[in-house]
Enzyme design. Structure first.
Site, PDB file in Angstrom:
ATOM      1  N   ASP A 327       4.307  -2.078  -1.647  1.00 14.43           N
ATOM      2  CA  ASP A 327       4.382  -0.850  -2.455  1.00 14.43           C
ATOM      3  C   ASP A 327       5.782  -0.605  -3.023  1.00 14.43           C
ATOM      4  OD1 ASP A 327       1.731  -0.456  -1.828  1.00 14.43           O
ATOM      5  OD2 ASP A 327       2.144   0.932  -0.180  1.00 14.43           O
ATOM      6  N   ARG A 401       3.841   6.005  -7.627  1.00 18.34           N
ATOM      7  CA  ARG A 401       5.048   5.178  -7.457  1.00 18.34           C
ATOM      8  C   ARG A 401       5.688   4.814  -8.803  1.00 18.34           C
ATOM      9  NH1 ARG A 401       5.240   4.962  -2.038  1.00 18.34           N
ATOM     10  NH2 ARG A 401       3.259   4.635  -1.001  1.00 18.34           N
TER      11      ARG A 401
HETATM   12  O1  LIG Z   1      -3.145  -0.037   5.219  1.00 18.37           O
HETATM   13  C1  LIG Z   1      -2.377   0.720   4.599  1.00 18.37           C
HETATM   14  O2  LIG Z   1      -2.010   1.826   5.043  1.00 18.37           O
HETATM   15  C2  LIG Z   1      -1.886   0.275   3.271  1.00 18.37           C
HETATM   16  C3  LIG Z   1      -2.015  -1.039   2.912  1.00 18.37           C
HETATM   17  C4  LIG Z   1      -1.560  -1.591   1.627  1.00 18.37           C
HETATM   18  O3  LIG Z   1      -2.696  -1.872   0.838  1.00 18.37           O
HETATM   19  P1  LIG Z   1      -3.524  -3.278   0.957  1.00 18.37           P
HETATM   20  O4  LIG Z   1      -4.195  -3.310   2.263  1.00 18.37           O
HETATM   21  O5  LIG Z   1      -4.503  -3.217  -0.175  1.00 18.37           O
HETATM   22  O6  LIG Z   1      -2.494  -4.352   0.777  1.00 18.37           O
HETATM   23  C5  LIG Z   1      -0.652  -0.624   0.872  1.00 18.37           C
HETATM   24  O7  LIG Z   1      -0.533  -1.023  -0.462  1.00 18.37           O
HETATM   25  C6  LIG Z   1      -1.138   0.784   0.956  1.00 18.37           C
HETATM   26  O8  LIG Z   1      -0.262   1.671   0.307  1.00 18.37           O
HETATM   27  C7  LIG Z   1      -1.238   1.258   2.380  1.00 18.37           C
HETATM   28  C1  LIG Z   2      -1.216   1.432  -2.833  1.00 14.54           C
HETATM   29  C2  LIG Z   2      -0.951   2.631  -2.344  1.00 14.54           C
HETATM   30  O1  LIG Z   2      -1.838   3.450  -1.683  1.00 14.54           O
HETATM   31  P1  LIG Z   2      -3.426   3.379  -1.562  1.00 14.54           P
HETATM   32  O2  LIG Z   2      -3.867   1.938  -1.573  1.00 14.54           O
HETATM   33  O3  LIG Z   2      -3.701   4.069  -0.278  1.00 14.54           O
HETATM   34  O4  LIG Z   2      -3.987   4.141  -2.722  1.00 14.54           O
HETATM   35  C3  LIG Z   2       0.416   3.200  -2.418  1.00 14.54           C
HETATM   36  O5  LIG Z   2       0.647   4.259  -1.805  1.00 14.54           O
HETATM   37  O6  LIG Z   2       1.303   2.638  -3.085  1.00 14.54           O
END
Ligand SMILES: O=C(O)C1=C[C@@H](OP(=O)(O)O)[C@@H](O)[C@H](O)C1
Ligand SMILES: C=C(OP(=O)(O)O)C(=O)O
EC number: 2.5.1.19
Length: 444
Positions: A327, A401
């Site tokens: 992220d 973001r």
């Molecule tokens: O498990 C989590 O809390 C998260 C996993 C990530 O996504 P992905 O599992 O799609 O990589 C991340 O991008 C998201 O903001 C939060």
């Molecule tokens: C990818 C993100 O969150 P989510 O996948 O929970 O929407 C983020 O917070 O950058």
């Protein structure tokens, strides 16, 4: 859907040095998990430092709709009285996750292990994101799904009466896929195993252990993990103190690095090694980020960070680092624009399926502000010239973001940077604008 308001544009212009001490809000990943595990536990869970952003509040509402008692007892303090593994009640209305992939996908996993049916929905951004990656393993475990084309929201998930334990190799490094399978596996007899070739954030594993589950994680290959969960545990309510979110800290950190003379302290920032790829990368670029007061709680390490303005140089970021900073590439691209030399970020395919296509949106954010940037396959290449012309208006595409990264860019650009809408910042960092102003940022 969460946002029906008018767009809220904002402009960011160069300021004097950023100084002061702040605590950014609680970690978003841990906040979602604390509410969900609290709802699946027997007894009371007390959470302090919960992120009170829209994404997490939607998860809290969904836990309530599924039968848990969720109460706010003070600032960032919440209690959850859970229903026990497999004990969710049939919700009376669709569950609306707004903008949140994590909330939606983790709750799908938790619902898949209960004999109830629930409708999952979200805003236009979430409706465009792929859900097949979650639904495929959940169907293998016995859940049934009625969804639109490509498995998009809105969809109906019928949980399994007798969920099956599975061994599942995740097709991409994703903590959301891993967590959905583990949460469904809680209700299955026997052991559920998830294998990942690139380790993703392990908050679900750490917190499941904290709530009393029998779960092990061992290295698999060079960068991967094999996680094994024994099903049908009795989870007991627990206390969770949520550390500050490193993904939110990333914004004041990069702002402090690029605004000359800045000196900013951030307290309690979570430093789980599966989340700190940005800090590693910024240090390779020459950033001054000092850690002190290192401590841990429930397996999650945290530290105080002191960040001072630094001359940055371009670096190459290897693809295997992506899961630990997935992220953070948007704001890293901002730091790279102010560096001297080329920064190459490799292996960013997952950025295309976030709140927006972040690979294209990041390139557009830089380009409209006079930075030379190229998307080559799944790589992002930024030509740093030590300064950024600015003067552009950034399209945020319902993506918090992008909005925050663009405002950080304006803190040091030659001309102000405008963003078309700041409303979505409230999903993950509701106090971003006042907190940045308290450090000296000029947003108007
Ligand atoms: O498990 C989590 O809390 C998260 C996993 C990530 O996504 P992905 O599992 O799609 O990589 C991340 O991008 C998201 O903001 C939060
Ligand atoms: C990818 C993100 O969150 P989510 O996948 O929970 O929407 C983020 O917070 O950058």
């Amino acid at each position: 859907m969460t946002h029906s308001d008018q767009p809220r544009p904002l402009q960011s212009r160069a300021s004097g040095p950023l100084t002061g001490k702040v605590r950014v809000p609680g970690d978003k990943s841990i906040s979602h998990r604390a509410l969900i595990l609290g709802a699946l536990a027997v007894g009371e869970t007390r959470i302090s430092g919960l992120l009170e952003g829209e994404d997490v509040l939607n998860t809290a509402k969904s836990m309530q709709a599924l039968g848990a008692r969720v109460q706010r007892t003070g600032d960032f303090a919440w209690t959850v009285n859970g229903v026990g593994v497999g004990g969710f009640a049939q919700p009376k209305a669709p569950l609306d996750f707004g903008n949140s992939g994590t909330g939606c996908r983790l709750v799908m996993g938790a619902v898949a292990g209960c004999p109830i049916s629930a409708v999952f929905d979200g805003d236009a951004s979430l409706r465009s994101r792929p859900m097949r990656r979650i639904l495929d393993p959940l169907e293998k475990m016995g859940a049934r799904v009625t969804a639109g084309e490509g498995g998009r929201l809105p969809l109906t998930l019928q949980g399994a009466r007798d969920p099956l334990p599975i061994t599942y190799q995740t097709p991409v490094a994703s903590a959301q896929i891993k967590s959905a399978v583990l949460l469904a596996g809680l209700a299955a007899p026997g052991t559920t195993t998830v294998v990942e070739t690139e380790a993703s954030r392990d908050h679900t594993e750490l917190m499941l252990r904290h709530f009393g589950a029998d779960i092990t994680s061992v290295q698999e290959g060079r960068h991967g993990r094999r996680i094994t969960l024994v099903g049908q545990p009795e989870l007991h309510g627990a206390n969770v103190a949520v550390p500050a979110d490193p993904s939110s800290a990333a914004f004041p950190i990069v702002a402090a690095l690029i605004v000359e003379g800045s000196d900013v302290v951030l307290s309690d920032v979570m430093t789980n090694p599966l989340r700190t790829g940005l800090f590693t990368t910024l240090r390779e670029m020459g950033a001054s980020i000092e850690e002190s007061e290192v401590r841990g709680d429930a397996g999650e390490p945290m530290a105080r960070l002191r960040v001072r303005a630094s001359k940055l140089r371009g670096v190459e970021v290897p693809p295997e680092r992506a899961p630990s900073m997935i992220d953070e590439y948007l704001v890293l691209a901002v730091a790279a624009s102010f560096a001297e030399g080329t920064t190459i970020m490799r292996g960013l395919q997952e950025l295309r399926v976030k709140e927006s296509d972040r690979l294209e949106a990041t390139a557009a954010m830089l380009r409209v502000n006079g930075v030379t940037v190229e998307v080559s396959g799944d790589d992002l290449i930024v030509e740093g010239r030590g300064h950024v012309p600015g003067g552009g208006t950034v399209a945020t595409h319902m993506d918090h973001r992008i909005a925050m990264s663009a405002l950080v860019m304006g803190c040091a650009s030659d001309q102000p940077v405008s963003v078309d809408d700041t409303a979505f910042i409230a999903t993950s960092f509701p106090d971003f604008i006042p907190m940045m102003r308290s450090l000296g940022a000029d947003f108007s």
